[in-house]
Write a protein that holds these residues in place. Structure first.
Motif, short mmCIF file in Angstrom:
data_model
loop_
_atom_site.label_atom_id
_atom_site.label_comp_id
_atom_site.label_asym_id
_atom_site.label_seq_id
_atom_site.Cartn_x
_atom_site.Cartn_y
_atom_site.Cartn_z
N SER A 3 3.20 5.69 50.19
CA SER A 3 4.40 4.96 49.79
C SER A 3 5.68 5.77 49.98
O SER A 3 6.76 5.23 49.89
CB SER A 3 4.29 4.51 48.33
N MET A 16 10.60 -7.37 45.33
CA MET A 16 9.74 -6.40 44.66
C MET A 16 9.95 -6.43 43.15
O MET A 16 8.97 -6.32 42.38
CB MET A 16 9.98 -4.99 45.20
N LEU A 19 7.86 -9.11 41.89
CA LEU A 19 6.43 -8.78 41.96
C LEU A 19 6.03 -7.70 40.96
O LEU A 19 4.91 -7.72 40.43
CB LEU A 19 6.05 -8.37 43.38
N TRP A 20 6.91 -6.74 40.71
CA TRP A 20 6.58 -5.73 39.70
C TRP A 20 6.45 -6.38 38.33
O TRP A 20 5.61 -5.98 37.52
CB TRP A 20 7.63 -4.62 39.67
N PRO A 23 2.92 -9.34 39.03
CA PRO A 23 1.96 -9.04 40.10
C PRO A 23 0.92 -10.15 40.25
O PRO A 23 0.54 -10.77 39.26
CB PRO A 23 1.32 -7.72 39.64
N LEU A 52 7.51 -7.04 53.85
CA LEU A 52 6.96 -6.14 52.83
C LEU A 52 5.47 -5.87 53.07
O LEU A 52 5.00 -4.75 52.87
CB LEU A 52 7.20 -6.70 51.43
N ALA A 57 4.14 -2.36 51.49
CA ALA A 57 4.67 -2.37 50.13
C ALA A 57 3.96 -3.39 49.25
O ALA A 57 3.92 -3.24 48.03
CB ALA A 57 6.17 -2.64 50.14
N VAL A 58 3.44 -4.45 49.86
CA VAL A 58 2.70 -5.48 49.12
C VAL A 58 1.44 -5.85 49.90
O VAL A 58 1.37 -5.65 51.11
CB VAL A 58 3.53 -6.76 48.85
N THR A 69 0.57 -8.80 45.66
CA THR A 69 0.49 -7.70 44.70
C THR A 69 1.24 -6.50 45.25
O THR A 69 1.05 -6.13 46.41
CB THR A 69 -0.99 -7.31 44.48
N PRO A 70 2.10 -5.88 44.43
CA PRO A 70 2.80 -4.69 44.91
C PRO A 70 1.84 -3.53 45.10
O PRO A 70 0.95 -3.32 44.28
CB PRO A 70 3.82 -4.39 43.80
N ARG A 74 7.21 0.69 40.96
CA ARG A 74 8.66 0.67 40.84
C ARG A 74 9.19 2.09 40.71
O ARG A 74 10.21 2.46 41.28
CB ARG A 74 9.11 -0.16 39.64
#
Length: 128
Positions: A3, A16, A19-20, A23, A52, A57-58, A69-70, A74
């Motif tokens: 990451s 994001m 999603l955070w 999720p 993403l 990232a996801v 899902t991330p 974060r």
């Protein structure tokens, strides 16, 4: 996937953040939220989700309704952004960054105490 190399655009940050907080959301929930919050079309949000996914990232599930899902926390994303800001704007100087922020924004007593505690902890680690 590592990451550390993932950089997020401002628009990707918006997705994001959702999603955070949520999720495993399905695409419809994400597109509806972005339409309400940002005024984005469904295709704009789906394009961002694809970008993403391509960045790592996801992850989107392939079973039934696609759930996203991330894969990047974060905290990791924020640290990456902070490092980029520090390097780009302040030549890597934490002191310059702190000085710039404190000149324009008054710190509360609690924030000052928190900074002292962080600095003290770092000092103790250096002594070990």
């Amino acid at each position: 996937m590592n990451s550390e190399g993932i950089e997020l655009t401002e628009a990707e940050w918006e997705v994001m953040e959702f999603l955070w907080a949520n999720p495993g959301s399905i695409g419809r929930d994400i597109t509806e939220s972005m339409a309400e919050k940002k005024g984005w079309s469904r295709s704009t949000t789906l394009t961002l989700l694809t970008r993403l996914e391509n960045k790592g990232a996801v992850a989107g599930s392939a079973e039934g309704k696609k759930r996203f899902t991330p894969l990047v926390s974060r905290e990791d994303a924020a640290l990456r952004e902070t490092k980029n800001l520090l390097d780009r704007v302040y030549n890597g100087s934490v002191g310059m960054l702190v000085t710039a922020f404190t000149k324009k924004q008054r710190l509360t007593k609690a924030e000052i105490d928190e900074m002292y505690a962080i600095l003290h902890e770092l000092e103790v680690k250096d002594d070990d």
